[in-house]
Design an enzyme around this catalytic site. Structure first.
Site, PDB file in Angstrom:
ATOM      1  N   ASP A  16       0.823  -1.212   0.000  1.00  0.00           N
ATOM      2  CA  ASP A  16       0.000   0.000   0.000  1.00  0.00           C
ATOM      3  C   ASP A  16       0.858   1.263   0.000  1.00  0.00           C
ATOM      4  OD1 ASP A  16      -2.446   1.299  -0.070  1.00  0.00           O
ATOM      5  OD2 ASP A  16      -2.616   1.388   2.117  1.00  0.00           O
ATOM      6  N   ASN A  18       1.153   3.473  -2.746  1.00  0.00           N
ATOM      7  CA  ASN A  18       1.685   3.880  -4.058  1.00  0.00           C
ATOM      8  C   ASN A  18       1.267   5.305  -4.416  1.00  0.00           C
ATOM      9  OD1 ASN A  18       2.564   1.280  -4.210  1.00  0.00           O
ATOM     10  ND2 ASN A  18       1.267   0.668  -5.921  1.00  0.00           N
ATOM     11  N   TRP A  21       2.816   7.995  -2.102  1.00  0.00           N
ATOM     12  CA  TRP A  21       4.231   8.189  -2.424  1.00  0.00           C
ATOM     13  C   TRP A  21       4.380   9.100  -3.639  1.00  0.00           C
ATOM     14  CZ3 TRP A  21       6.998   7.084  -6.853  1.00  0.00           C
ATOM     15  CH2 TRP A  21       8.389   7.263  -6.761  1.00  0.00           C
ATOM     16  N   ARG A  29      -0.743   9.762  -9.302  1.00  0.00           N
ATOM     17  CA  ARG A  29      -0.787   8.496  -8.537  1.00  0.00           C
ATOM     18  C   ARG A  29      -0.210   7.307  -9.293  1.00  0.00           C
ATOM     19  NH1 ARG A  29      -3.943   7.401  -4.402  1.00  0.00           N
ATOM     20  NH2 ARG A  29      -4.356   5.359  -5.290  1.00  0.00           N
ATOM     21  N   GLU A  63     -12.323  -4.534  -3.965  1.00  0.00           N
ATOM     22  CA  GLU A  63     -12.834  -3.183  -3.712  1.00  0.00           C
ATOM     23  C   GLU A  63     -12.133  -2.130  -4.570  1.00  0.00           C
ATOM     24  OE1 GLU A  63     -12.043  -5.377  -1.232  1.00  0.00           O
ATOM     25  OE2 GLU A  63     -14.121  -5.824  -0.735  1.00  0.00           O
ATOM     26  N   ASN A  64     -10.998  -2.492  -5.157  1.00  0.00           N
ATOM     27  CA  ASN A  64     -10.261  -1.510  -5.959  1.00  0.00           C
ATOM     28  C   ASN A  64     -10.988  -1.130  -7.262  1.00  0.00           C
ATOM     29  OD1 ASN A  64      -7.004  -2.774  -4.951  1.00  0.00           O
ATOM     30  ND2 ASN A  64      -8.105  -0.990  -4.186  1.00  0.00           N
ATOM     31  N   TRP A  65     -12.038  -1.886  -7.627  1.00  0.00           N
ATOM     32  CA  TRP A  65     -12.842  -1.504  -8.806  1.00  0.00           C
ATOM     33  C   TRP A  65     -13.554  -0.177  -8.582  1.00  0.00           C
ATOM     34  CZ3 TRP A  65     -11.571  -4.158 -12.924  1.00  0.00           C
ATOM     35  CH2 TRP A  65     -11.222  -5.511 -12.812  1.00  0.00           C
ATOM     36  N   ARG A 190      -4.703  -1.674   9.143  1.00  0.00           N
ATOM     37  CA  ARG A 190      -5.900  -2.473   8.857  1.00  0.00           C
ATOM     38  C   ARG A 190      -5.565  -3.571   7.859  1.00  0.00           C
ATOM     39  NH1 ARG A 190      -7.464   2.841   6.914  1.00  0.00           N
ATOM     40  NH2 ARG A 190      -7.001   3.028   4.693  1.00  0.00           N
TER      41      ARG A 190
HETATM   42  C1  IPE Z   1      -5.232  -2.683  -0.064  1.00  0.00           C
HETATM   43  O1  IPE Z   1      -4.975  -1.352  -0.252  1.00  0.00           O
HETATM   44  C2  IPE Z   1      -5.310  -3.382  -1.395  1.00  0.00           C
HETATM   45  C3  IPE Z   1      -4.039  -3.583  -2.086  1.00  0.00           C
HETATM   46  C4  IPE Z   1      -2.876  -3.258  -1.620  1.00  0.00           C
HETATM   47  C5  IPE Z   1      -4.138  -4.206  -3.389  1.00  0.00           C
HETATM   48  P1  IPE Z   1      -6.153  -0.281  -0.378  1.00  0.00           P
HETATM   49  O2  IPE Z   1      -5.524   1.045  -0.589  1.00  0.00           O
HETATM   50  O3  IPE Z   1      -7.131  -0.708  -1.397  1.00  0.00           O
HETATM   51  O4  IPE Z   1      -6.843  -0.380   1.045  1.00  0.00           O
HETATM   52  P2  IPE Z   1      -7.693   0.699   1.850  1.00  0.00           P
HETATM   53  O5  IPE Z   1      -8.741   1.228   0.917  1.00  0.00           O
HETATM   54  O6  IPE Z   1      -6.733   1.756   2.268  1.00  0.00           O
HETATM   55  O7  IPE Z   1      -8.231  -0.045   3.025  1.00  0.00           O
HETATM   56  C1  IPE Z   2      -1.641   0.279  -3.318  1.00  0.00           C
HETATM   57  O1  IPE Z   2      -1.419   1.641  -3.345  1.00  0.00           O
HETATM   58  C2  IPE Z   2      -1.843  -0.291  -4.703  1.00  0.00           C
HETATM   59  C3  IPE Z   2      -3.211  -0.742  -4.960  1.00  0.00           C
HETATM   60  C4  IPE Z   2      -4.193  -0.724  -4.110  1.00  0.00           C
HETATM   61  C5  IPE Z   2      -3.470  -1.273  -6.282  1.00  0.00           C
HETATM   62  P1  IPE Z   2      -2.617   2.682  -3.349  1.00  0.00           P
HETATM   63  O2  IPE Z   2      -2.994   2.969  -4.747  1.00  0.00           O
HETATM   64  O3  IPE Z   2      -3.717   2.220  -2.492  1.00  0.00           O
HETATM   65  O4  IPE Z   2      -1.919   3.956  -2.722  1.00  0.00           O
HETATM   66  P2  IPE Z   2      -2.477   4.884  -1.563  1.00  0.00           P
HETATM   67  O5  IPE Z   2      -2.832   3.989  -0.433  1.00  0.00           O
HETATM   68  O6  IPE Z   2      -3.668   5.581  -2.120  1.00  0.00           O
HETATM   69  O7  IPE Z   2      -1.363   5.790  -1.246  1.00  0.00           O
HETATM   70 MG    MG Z   3      -4.103   2.384  -0.528  1.00  0.00          MG
END
Ligand code: IPE
Ligand code: IPE
Ligand code: MG
Length: 237
Positions: A16, A18, A21, A29, A63-65, A190
Site C-alpha cells: 500500500d 503507491n 508516495w 498516482r 474493492e479496488n474496482w 488495517r
Molecule cells: C489494499 O490497499 C489493497 C491492495 C494493496 C491491493 P487499499 O488502498 O485498497 O486499502 P484501503 O482502501 O486503504 O483499506
Molecule cells: C496500493 O497503493 C496499490 C493498490 C491498491 C493497487 P494505493 O494505490 O492504495 O496507494 P495509496 O494507499 O492511495 O497511497
Molecule cells: Mg491504498
C-alpha cells in the site's frame, strides 16, 4: 536451523501507499504504481534467495474496482506487462507463480497471461509467488461455502465432515500454508479484506514506508522483528 536464520515460511504483503508516495513526489498516482513494480521485483528476488516458501502479494482487491476507470486501466496494463516481462526472472529463480482471487472477473487478456505464467512455471520447485488479484477475503470464504454446499447437496460430503481442515481445502489455494508474517506498507493499521481466514495467527508488521520505496533493507527489519516474536497460538510460551 538456528534462531538467527529462522525465516517465516509464508510472507503476505499488503503493498500500500503507491498513490501517496507519488503525490509526495509531486507526481500523478499512477507513477507510484509503476515504481511499485521495482519493489515487487526486488522483494520477490530477495525472498526467493532467503528460501521463503511462499510470498503472497495483494496486487488488486475486489474493492479496488471503485477507483477511477483511468487508474484501473493503468493497473491492468501494468499487471499485464509485469506478467510478460517477469517470466524470465521467474524461470531463472525457479519460482512457481500462482494467483488467488476471482480471476474470472479480470479482463480476458489478463486472464490469458496469468494462465500462461502459471503453466510455464508449473514445474518449478522454488518459492511460490502468489498474486492476489480481484481478491476479497470475504468473497473467498463465500466461494468456499458455496462449493461446500454444492458437495453436500451432491452427496460428496456430509455436513459433519465440515471442519477447519476440510474448509481450508475449499479456499482458493488448497495447500497454502497460513502466512506467518503479514507486512503492510503505507502505515495504515488495517487488513483491508486480505486473507481473512488465513491470517488468524499471522504476525503483523506495519511500516510507514510506502510500497514504491520498500526495499530489501526494510524487509530485513521486518524479518528481524519477526525473529524476536514469541508465537503462542493461544498456548503458554
Ligand atoms: C489494499 O490497499 C489493497 C491492495 C494493496 C491491493 P487499499 O488502498 O485498497 O486499502 P484501503 O482502501 O486503504 O483499506
Ligand atoms: C496500493 O497503493 C496499490 C493498490 C491498491 C493497487 P494505493 O494505490 O492504495 O496507494 P495509496 O494507499 O492511495 O497511497
Ligand atoms: Mg491504498
Amino acid at each position: 536451523m538456528n534462531k538467527k536464520e529462522h525465516v517465516p515460511a509464508h510472507i503476505a504483503v499488503i503493498m500500500d501507499g503507491n498513490g501517496r508516495w507519488a503525490r509526495q513526489q509531486g507526481f500523478a498516482r499512477i507513477r507510484g504504481h509503476k515504481q511499485g513494480v521495482d519493489s515487487v521485483r526486488e522483494i520477490t528476488r530477495e525472498c526467493a534467495k532467503k528460501n521463503i516458501q511462499q510470498l503472497t502479494l495483494y496486487a488488486f482487491s475486489q474493492e479496488n474496482w471503485k477507483r477511477p476507470q483511468r487508474e484501473i486501466k493503468f493497473l491492468m496494463k501494468l499487471l499485464k506487462e509485469f506478467l510478460i516481462s517477469e517470466r524470465k526472472e521467474v524461470e531463472e529463480n525457479n519460482i512457481r507463480l500462482t494467483a488467488i482471487g476471482r480471476i474470472q472477473g479480470l479482463p480476458d487478456d489478463i486472464q490469458k497471461e496469468i494462465a500462461l505464467s502459471i503453466e510455464k512455471s508449473r514445474k518449478n520447485t522454488g518459492m511460490i509467488l502468489c498474486l492476489a488479484l480481484n481478491y476479497g477475503g470475504r468473497a473467498e470464504i463465500v466461494d468456499a461455502a458455496q462449493a461446500i454446499a454444492r458437495d453436500v447437496k451432491n452427496g460428496k460430503m456430509n455436513i459433519g465432515e465440515i471442519d477447519e481442515e476440510t474448509f481450508k481445502h475449499y479456499l482458493y489455494m488448497k495447500n497454502m500454508p497460513d502466512p506467518d508474517l503479514l507486512i503492510r506498507t503505507g502505515g495504515d493499521m488495517r487488513v483491508s479484506n486480505f486473507l481473512l481466514w488465513e491470517i488468524s495467527y499471522a504476525e503483523l508488521w506495519v511500516t510507514p514506508v510506502c510500497w514504491p520505496e520498500f526495499r530489501k533493507e526494510h524487509l530485513e527489519i521486518a524479518l528481524n522483528d519477526y525473529r524476536r516474536r514469541e508465537r503462542r497460538f493461544g498456548g503458554l510460551g
